[in-house]
Scaffold this active site. Sequence first.
Site, PDB file in Angstrom:
ATOM      1  N   HIS A 292       0.826  -1.206   0.000  1.00 32.21           N
ATOM      2  CA  HIS A 292       0.000   0.000   0.000  1.00 32.21           C
ATOM      3  C   HIS A 292       0.866   1.264   0.000  1.00 32.21           C
ATOM      4  O   HIS A 292       0.700   2.135  -0.860  1.00 32.21           O
ATOM      5  CB  HIS A 292      -0.933  -0.017   1.225  1.00 32.21           C
ATOM      6  CG  HIS A 292      -1.786   1.208   1.350  1.00 32.21           C
ATOM      7  ND1 HIS A 292      -3.073   1.269   0.876  1.00 32.21           N
ATOM      8  CD2 HIS A 292      -1.521   2.439   1.865  1.00 32.21           C
ATOM      9  CE1 HIS A 292      -3.567   2.479   1.088  1.00 32.21           C
ATOM     10  NE2 HIS A 292      -2.640   3.215   1.698  1.00 32.21           N
ATOM     11  N   GLU A 293       1.770   1.347   0.956  1.00 29.42           N
ATOM     12  CA  GLU A 293       2.594   2.559   1.056  1.00 29.42           C
ATOM     13  C   GLU A 293       3.475   2.724  -0.179  1.00 29.42           C
ATOM     14  O   GLU A 293       3.755   3.845  -0.603  1.00 29.42           O
ATOM     15  CB  GLU A 293       3.444   2.534   2.333  1.00 29.42           C
ATOM     16  CG  GLU A 293       2.640   2.551   3.626  1.00 29.42           C
ATOM     17  CD  GLU A 293       1.649   3.706   3.725  1.00 29.42           C
ATOM     18  OE1 GLU A 293       1.902   4.775   3.123  1.00 29.42           O
ATOM     19  OE2 GLU A 293       0.599   3.514   4.361  1.00 29.42           O
ATOM     20  N   HIS A 296       1.800   4.703  -2.831  1.00 30.67           N
ATOM     21  CA  HIS A 296       1.976   6.154  -2.647  1.00 30.67           C
ATOM     22  C   HIS A 296       3.362   6.580  -3.124  1.00 30.67           C
ATOM     23  O   HIS A 296       3.523   7.638  -3.740  1.00 30.67           O
ATOM     24  CB  HIS A 296       1.825   6.519  -1.164  1.00 30.67           C
ATOM     25  CG  HIS A 296       0.431   6.417  -0.626  1.00 30.67           C
ATOM     26  ND1 HIS A 296      -0.645   7.059  -1.199  1.00 30.67           N
ATOM     27  CD2 HIS A 296      -0.063   5.761   0.461  1.00 30.67           C
ATOM     28  CE1 HIS A 296      -1.741   6.803  -0.480  1.00 30.67           C
ATOM     29  NE2 HIS A 296      -1.415   6.006   0.516  1.00 30.67           N
ATOM     30  N   HIS A 299       3.469   6.936  -6.790  1.00 31.05           N
ATOM     31  CA  HIS A 299       2.764   8.162  -7.173  1.00 31.05           C
ATOM     32  C   HIS A 299       3.715   9.362  -7.094  1.00 31.05           C
ATOM     33  O   HIS A 299       3.733  10.223  -7.979  1.00 31.05           O
ATOM     34  CB  HIS A 299       1.569   8.346  -6.229  1.00 31.05           C
ATOM     35  CG  HIS A 299       0.437   9.153  -6.796  1.00 31.05           C
ATOM     36  ND1 HIS A 299      -0.665   9.470  -6.055  1.00 31.05           N
ATOM     37  CD2 HIS A 299       0.243   9.718  -8.007  1.00 31.05           C
ATOM     38  CE1 HIS A 299      -1.504  10.183  -6.799  1.00 31.05           C
ATOM     39  NE2 HIS A 299      -0.967  10.351  -7.986  1.00 31.05           N
TER      40      HIS A 299
HETATM   41 ZN   LIG Z   1      -2.674   5.260   2.057  1.00 25.04          ZN
END
Ligand SMILES: [Zn+2]
Length: 505
Positions: A292-293, A296, A299
């Site tokens: 998940h991290e 980011h 991104h």
């Molecule tokens: Zn998040």
Amino acid sequence: GPNDLAVVFDSADELDGLTDGELSAAAQNAADRGLEGRYVVTLTLFTGHPYLSSLTRRESRRRLLAASRSRGSRGNANDNRDVLRQIVRLRAQRAALLGYENHAAYVTSDETAGSPEAVRALLRQLAAPAAANARAEQAALQAMVDAEPESFPLEAHDWAFYTERVREAEYAVDRTALRPWFEAERVLVDGVFFAATSLYGITFTERPDLPAYHPDVRVFEVHNADGSALGLFLFDLYTRDTKRGGAWMNSIVTQSHLRGTRSIVVNNLNVPKPAAGKPTLLTLDEVTTMFHEFGHALHGLFATVTFPHFAGTAVFRDFVEFPSQVNEMWILWPEVLSSYARHIDTGEPLPADVVARLHASEAFNQGFATSEYLAAAWLDQAWHGVNVEEAGAVTDVAAFEAAALADIGLHNPVVPTRYSSTYFAHVFSGGYSAGYYSYIWSEVLDADTVEWFAENGGLTRAGGDRFRDRVLGVGGSKDPLEAYRDFRGRDADIAPLLVRRGLGS
Ligand SMILES: [Zn+2]
């Protein structure tokens, strides 16, 4: 007093079902309050409580849930009802001064959703199938109760207890027993990095010569497939006394053509550090957090914007979790899973029946979970969707809440809202007013994107590059729904989310 946030029990019998550790914690809580010999259970933020799944005494479950749900509305010094109505009035007034019909219109004007109408339309679309599924789950739980010697109508405080019995019987995966398959270094390199290289062609070179802010922090130089430099990725895995809890990504340097800067991003987790020489074995939740991290982080790394203000994760709140949620899709993707999930001693892959159970459990209890979330998201919209006049006319908080939940068909007393208004801190004291819908808004995009990848070859460079160029790279420099249409070829469809949550018809 502080006992508003706790329930006092007189005997250990009343807490039958708790572990010895939980029981001694409750005894200690009581002693700390000068109630030696008794037991105090403190309440959690949301309506439900973890102990509801294990307490065998119905009366104890009933008392715990009742205490939780009446927080902030007991007519004492901690009663929040007047201050809640005042907050709602003031927010409506501020919105009017700024030229908006209501607070929700003010907030959503600066979000992907754009308007409260768009938010309400989505929540309504999801509510009917979620409520129907919750009723089906309720019927199945009632059948379990009816098979017991003394049957009774299932109530809200019974839900978690019987759901846990079903979970144990049908989906039991001993999550602790999985840890030998999730060695942290292997998860990082052969899982997280492997998926990113397969999708985007990027490579990672550790640079131990580059100093970070703590010796435990690792620095990786990231290169594009053509060898050009992309940025730096810092990985800060372990918990420390001086480190904030939880997991998050942040940018130390944001990309900008204007300034000629490349991204430097950090992923933080809080995994306990093992003894020297011992491997770090993760839980499945920690593996999920890593993927998940890193979504980011991608991104941030892939930003190709002129102004740093728009780089990477500098997007609307209801869009920012979308790329990180998408990156979670690779955790159980067969090529990725078989690459990283190898037993620390034997090198064996995760057994197929375990993988099947992990997949099967994804839709379990989602009628309940989706309903309680949607109910809270709807209450948030309802309170913040009133104009000045309507706000002034609200006299009864409970009646307003009941009418709102009936309006969307989520007024099943056995499936309470995740937060009642008087303890909905996220939207009344946190920063999520009129924005609690964001979680499911971005999950719609996520599920629709996962479906696109699945239909287009899965883990491929072509798919990855398309997602990178059209969604991740543009950051906040473009209307997010336009970027999404560029990528998907159409607007997002809610059908994949319904399927994922087992809510499809
Ligand atoms: Zn998040």
